[in-house]
Design a protein around this motif. Structure first.
Motif, PDB file in Angstrom:
ATOM      1  N   LEU A  75      19.190   8.705   9.491  1.00 12.51           N
ATOM      2  CA  LEU A  75      18.446   9.809   9.003  1.00 12.51           C
ATOM      3  C   LEU A  75      18.888  10.081   7.439  1.00 12.51           C
ATOM      4  N   TYR A  76      17.830  10.390   6.680  1.00 13.62           N
ATOM      5  CA  TYR A  76      18.292  11.052   5.184  1.00 13.62           C
ATOM      6  C   TYR A  76      18.485  12.453   5.289  1.00 13.62           C
ATOM      7  N   SER A  77      19.296  12.881   4.378  1.00 12.89           N
ATOM      8  CA  SER A  77      19.231  14.529   4.318  1.00 12.89           C
ATOM      9  C   SER A  77      17.968  14.827   3.635  1.00 12.89           C
ATOM     10  N   PRO A  78      17.322  15.929   4.136  1.00 19.48           N
ATOM     11  CA  PRO A  78      16.064  16.526   3.686  1.00 19.48           C
ATOM     12  C   PRO A  78      16.258  16.772   2.049  1.00 19.48           C
ATOM     13  N   LYS A  79      17.442  16.963   1.562  1.00 20.89           N
ATOM     14  CA  LYS A  79      17.790  16.918   0.092  1.00 20.89           C
ATOM     15  C   LYS A  79      17.896  15.733  -0.745  1.00 20.89           C
ATOM     16  N   ASP A  80      17.883  14.327   0.053  1.00 20.78           N
ATOM     17  CA  ASP A  80      17.801  13.363  -0.706  1.00 20.78           C
ATOM     18  C   ASP A  80      16.625  13.070  -1.452  1.00 20.78           C
ATOM     19  N   PHE A  81      15.475  13.654  -1.096  1.00 23.89           N
ATOM     20  CA  PHE A  81      14.205  13.489  -1.955  1.00 23.89           C
ATOM     21  C   PHE A  81      13.510  14.742  -2.162  1.00 23.89           C
ATOM     22  N   ASN A  82      12.679  14.835  -3.116  1.00 22.94           N
ATOM     23  CA  ASN A  82      12.173  16.460  -3.385  1.00 22.94           C
ATOM     24  C   ASN A  82      10.598  16.374  -2.755  1.00 22.94           C
ATOM     25  N   ALA A  83       9.952  17.340  -2.597  1.00 20.46           N
ATOM     26  CA  ALA A  83       8.794  17.116  -1.917  1.00 20.46           C
ATOM     27  C   ALA A  83       7.747  16.262  -2.352  1.00 20.46           C
ATOM     28  N   GLU A  84       7.603  16.000  -3.583  1.00 19.31           N
ATOM     29  CA  GLU A  84       6.811  15.003  -4.152  1.00 19.31           C
ATOM     30  C   GLU A  84       7.075  13.675  -3.698  1.00 19.31           C
ATOM     31  N   GLN A  85       8.299  13.383  -3.466  1.00 19.75           N
ATOM     32  CA  GLN A  85       8.956  12.198  -3.146  1.00 19.75           C
ATOM     33  C   GLN A  85       8.841  11.891  -1.570  1.00 19.75           C
ATOM     34  N   TRP A  86       8.824  12.966  -0.836  1.00 21.08           N
ATOM     35  CA  TRP A  86       8.624  12.972   0.756  1.00 21.08           C
ATOM     36  C   TRP A  86       7.170  12.774   1.025  1.00 21.08           C
ATOM     37  N   LYS A  87       6.349  13.179   0.277  1.00 19.90           N
ATOM     38  CA  LYS A  87       4.840  12.699   0.539  1.00 19.90           C
ATOM     39  C   LYS A  87       4.435  11.144   0.731  1.00 19.90           C
ATOM     40  N   PRO A  88       4.599  10.446  -0.028  1.00 22.94           N
ATOM     41  CA  PRO A  88       4.566   8.699   0.387  1.00 22.94           C
ATOM     42  C   PRO A  88       5.388   8.432   1.542  1.00 22.94           C
ATOM     43  N   ILE A  89       6.531   8.881   1.783  1.00 23.18           N
ATOM     44  CA  ILE A  89       7.477   8.150   2.673  1.00 23.18           C
ATOM     45  C   ILE A  89       6.975   9.052   3.882  1.00 23.18           C
ATOM     46  N   MET A  90       6.578  10.115   4.007  1.00 21.54           N
ATOM     47  CA  MET A  90       5.851  10.532   5.304  1.00 21.54           C
ATOM     48  C   MET A  90       4.705   9.786   5.732  1.00 21.54           C
ATOM     49  N   LEU A  91       3.677   9.550   4.631  1.00 20.51           N
ATOM     50  CA  LEU A  91       2.599   8.877   5.123  1.00 20.51           C
ATOM     51  C   LEU A  91       2.931   7.186   5.496  1.00 20.51           C
ATOM     52  N   SER A  92       3.964   6.692   4.717  1.00 20.66           N
ATOM     53  CA  SER A  92       4.191   5.548   5.470  1.00 20.66           C
ATOM     54  C   SER A  92       5.020   5.562   6.686  1.00 20.66           C
ATOM     55  N   MET A  93       5.740   6.442   6.868  1.00 22.18           N
ATOM     56  CA  MET A  93       6.507   6.421   8.248  1.00 22.18           C
ATOM     57  C   MET A  93       5.605   6.944   9.436  1.00 22.18           C
ATOM     58  N   GLN A  94       4.636   7.569   9.032  1.00 15.75           N
ATOM     59  CA  GLN A  94       3.796   8.087   9.982  1.00 15.75           C
ATOM     60  C   GLN A  94       3.158   7.019  10.843  1.00 15.75           C
ATOM     61  N   LYS A  95       2.728   6.002  10.295  1.00 13.64           N
ATOM     62  CA  LYS A  95       2.229   5.094  11.062  1.00 13.64           C
ATOM     63  C   LYS A  95       3.130   4.128  11.754  1.00 13.64           C
ATOM     64  N   LYS A  96       4.478   4.063  11.275  1.00 13.73           N
ATOM     65  CA  LYS A  96       5.524   3.183  12.092  1.00 13.73           C
ATOM     66  C   LYS A  96       5.917   3.874  12.984  1.00 13.73           C
TER      67      LYS A  96
END
Length: 96
Positions: A58-79
């Motif tokens: 797991l990454y720390s929530p502070k490792d990325f800002n809100a804008e960086q989490w958006k594409p990560i979340m979309l990609s990981m949602q499918k997986k």
């Protein structure tokens, strides 16, 4: 007898003087107090811990800002095969 007593006291005092000092952490080095989370954030954290840790560390929530989490979340949602609602709850937790 007095000499032995003075010698023992001297050794004791010398030992205390040479021992490392115990320092309490200053207030600026203490971790911030835990902020109570809303039920939605608690659910997002639980979803994050249960779904994301299945495949990777797991990454720390502070490792990325809100804008960086958006594409990560979309990609990981499918997986992770999570719903849009679950994704939003995890995103809310990560960007709180």
């Amino acid at each position: 007898m007095k000499t032995k007593l003075i010698a023992i006291a001297s050794v004791f005092i010398l030992t205390l003087a040479c021992s490392p000092k115990i320092q309490l952490p200053s207030e600026d080095k203490l971790p911030p107090p835990e902020i109570p989370m809303s039920p939605e954030l608690v659910e997002g954290k639980t979803l994050f811990l249960n779904n994301c840790s299945k495949c990777h560390d797991l990454y720390s929530p502070k490792d990325f800002n809100a804008e960086q989490w958006k594409p990560i979340m979309l990609s990981m949602q499918k997986k992770a095969e999570i719903s849009d609602e679950e994704r939003e709850k995890i995103y809310a937790y990560l960007t709180k």
